[in-house]
Scaffold this motif. Structure first.
Motif, mmCIF file in Angstrom:
data_model
loop_
_atom_site.group_PDB
_atom_site.id
_atom_site.type_symbol
_atom_site.label_atom_id
_atom_site.label_comp_id
_atom_site.label_asym_id
_atom_site.label_seq_id
_atom_site.Cartn_x
_atom_site.Cartn_y
_atom_site.Cartn_z
ATOM 1 N N HIS A 1 23.715 82.413 69.207
ATOM 2 C CA HIS A 1 24.307 83.681 68.215
ATOM 3 C C HIS A 1 23.107 83.766 67.412
ATOM 4 N N ALA A 2 23.387 85.302 66.796
ATOM 5 C CA ALA A 2 21.942 85.866 66.404
ATOM 6 C C ALA A 2 22.390 85.043 65.108
ATOM 7 N N SER A 3 23.174 84.681 64.366
ATOM 8 C CA SER A 3 23.213 83.580 62.783
ATOM 9 C C SER A 3 23.145 82.031 63.559
ATOM 10 N N GLU A 4 23.199 81.939 65.045
ATOM 11 C CA GLU A 4 22.347 80.459 64.524
ATOM 12 C C GLU A 4 21.071 80.290 64.133
ATOM 13 N N PRO A 5 20.152 78.504 63.417
ATOM 14 C CA PRO A 5 18.688 77.983 63.682
ATOM 15 C C PRO A 5 17.776 79.150 64.601
ATOM 16 N N ILE A 6 16.882 79.723 65.060
ATOM 17 C CA ILE A 6 16.605 79.428 66.087
ATOM 18 C C ILE A 6 14.644 78.741 65.433
ATOM 19 N N ALA A 7 13.626 78.300 66.296
ATOM 20 C CA ALA A 7 12.670 77.624 65.969
ATOM 21 C C ALA A 7 11.802 78.830 66.653
ATOM 22 N N ALA A 8 10.928 78.414 65.519
ATOM 23 C CA ALA A 8 9.169 79.442 66.451
ATOM 24 C C ALA A 8 8.277 78.332 66.705
ATOM 25 N N LEU A 9 7.414 77.960 68.446
ATOM 26 C CA LEU A 9 6.432 76.989 68.525
ATOM 27 C C LEU A 9 5.460 78.601 69.177
ATOM 28 N N THR A 10 4.067 78.655 68.284
ATOM 29 C CA THR A 10 3.602 78.674 68.653
ATOM 30 C C THR A 10 1.782 78.014 69.116
ATOM 31 N N ARG A 11 1.348 78.038 69.884
ATOM 32 C CA ARG A 11 0.021 77.122 70.136
ATOM 33 C C ARG A 11 -1.200 77.698 70.567
ATOM 34 N N ALA A 12 -2.324 77.485 70.703
ATOM 35 C CA ALA A 12 -3.464 78.786 70.670
ATOM 36 C C ALA A 12 -4.624 77.931 70.866
ATOM 37 N N THR A 13 -5.431 78.033 72.196
ATOM 38 C CA THR A 13 -6.989 77.354 71.888
ATOM 39 C C THR A 13 -7.786 78.582 71.396
ATOM 40 N N ILE A 14 -7.985 77.789 69.944
ATOM 41 C CA ILE A 14 -9.342 78.628 68.761
ATOM 42 C C ILE A 14 -10.591 78.978 69.989
#
Length: 243
Positions: free
Chosen positions: A126-139
């Protein structure tokens, strides 16, 4: 049940170590634990990661905090293996505390070490539930100094946001590989942060204009479950109690 299919679970296991001997041991496991982790039954994609000082969003290594990210065929397997498999059990015995997050991928684009590790699902949630975001990059090495000059400002802004439930920066190789992970109470609060003009938005524009990354991956998850504590409490259960 006949006709049902397993849904991939991603685990992020964080370990905090006290004392010089335990920290040295944890550092050596970044190399020594690899064969055993690769032999863990049912494990898919996996990464051993260190962290930076503070909440991880710095290029200065933090010898106290390490992480293991892994994919599993389902939630029950993830729960079991992160508690009983050799690598996880050894880390837990040495660690002062550990916290395990069990996540369902809902979107993913890009690659990690040449792989597409996450299998997103669209059903449920549901849109009201917690959401986790992950970003991974090779710089790219040529722009690493410019990238890291921006990171403290981004970290400060995230930390000042009253919505963020948890954040940490980890990585496989100091300076060149960076993973940011954050949990938000809902999709709307995360979207507001991403749209707001500030250090984060300016850094994203610089990344796009300057091609700072040679590889990148962006993923979103539902938080299925947690186990353990971080900073003496479970950040997700603390949120539920306060609600």
């Amino acid at each position: 049940m006949k006709g049902s299919r397993a849904i991939q679970t991603v685990s992020l296991s964080l370990f905090r170590f006290h004392g010089l001997a335990n920290r040295v041991w944890a550092f050596t496991q970044m190399g020594l634990a690899r064969p055993a982790l690769a032999r863990t039954p049912d494990i898919g994609f996996w990464k051993l990661c260190g962290s930076g000082t503070g909440e991880g969003f710095t290029p200065v290594p933090n010898t106290a905090v390490y992480a293991v990210l892994a994919t599993w065929p389902d939630l029950a397997t993830a729960r079991s293996r992160t508690e009983t498999a050799a690598v996880f059990a050894r880390h837990a015995r040495r660690a002062a505390e550990n916290w395990h997050l069990f996540l369902t991928p809902t979107s993913a684009r890009g690659q990690w070490s040449g792989h597409t590790p996450f299998a997103p699902v669209t059903e449920g949630g549901h849109a009201s539930e917690p959401i986790a975001a992950l970003t991974r990059a090779t710089i790219r090495p040529a722009v690493a100094a410019r990238f890291w000059r921006r990171v403290p400002d981004i970290s400060t802004v995230i930390g000042a946001d009253p919505s963020v439930l948890f954040k940490i920066g980890i990585g496989e190789v100091p300076l060149l590989h960076q993973v940011t992970f954050s949990i938000w109470p809902d999709a709307a609060s995360m979207a507001r942060f991403a749209r707001a003009d500030g250090p984060h938005a300016r850094a994203i524009r610089a990344v796009r204009e300057g091609a700072w990354f040679s590889e990148e991956l962006y993923a979103r998850f539902r938080v299925q479950d947690t186990r353990g504590s971080w900073g003496g409490t479970d950040p997700m259960k603390t949120r539920k109690d306060a609600a």
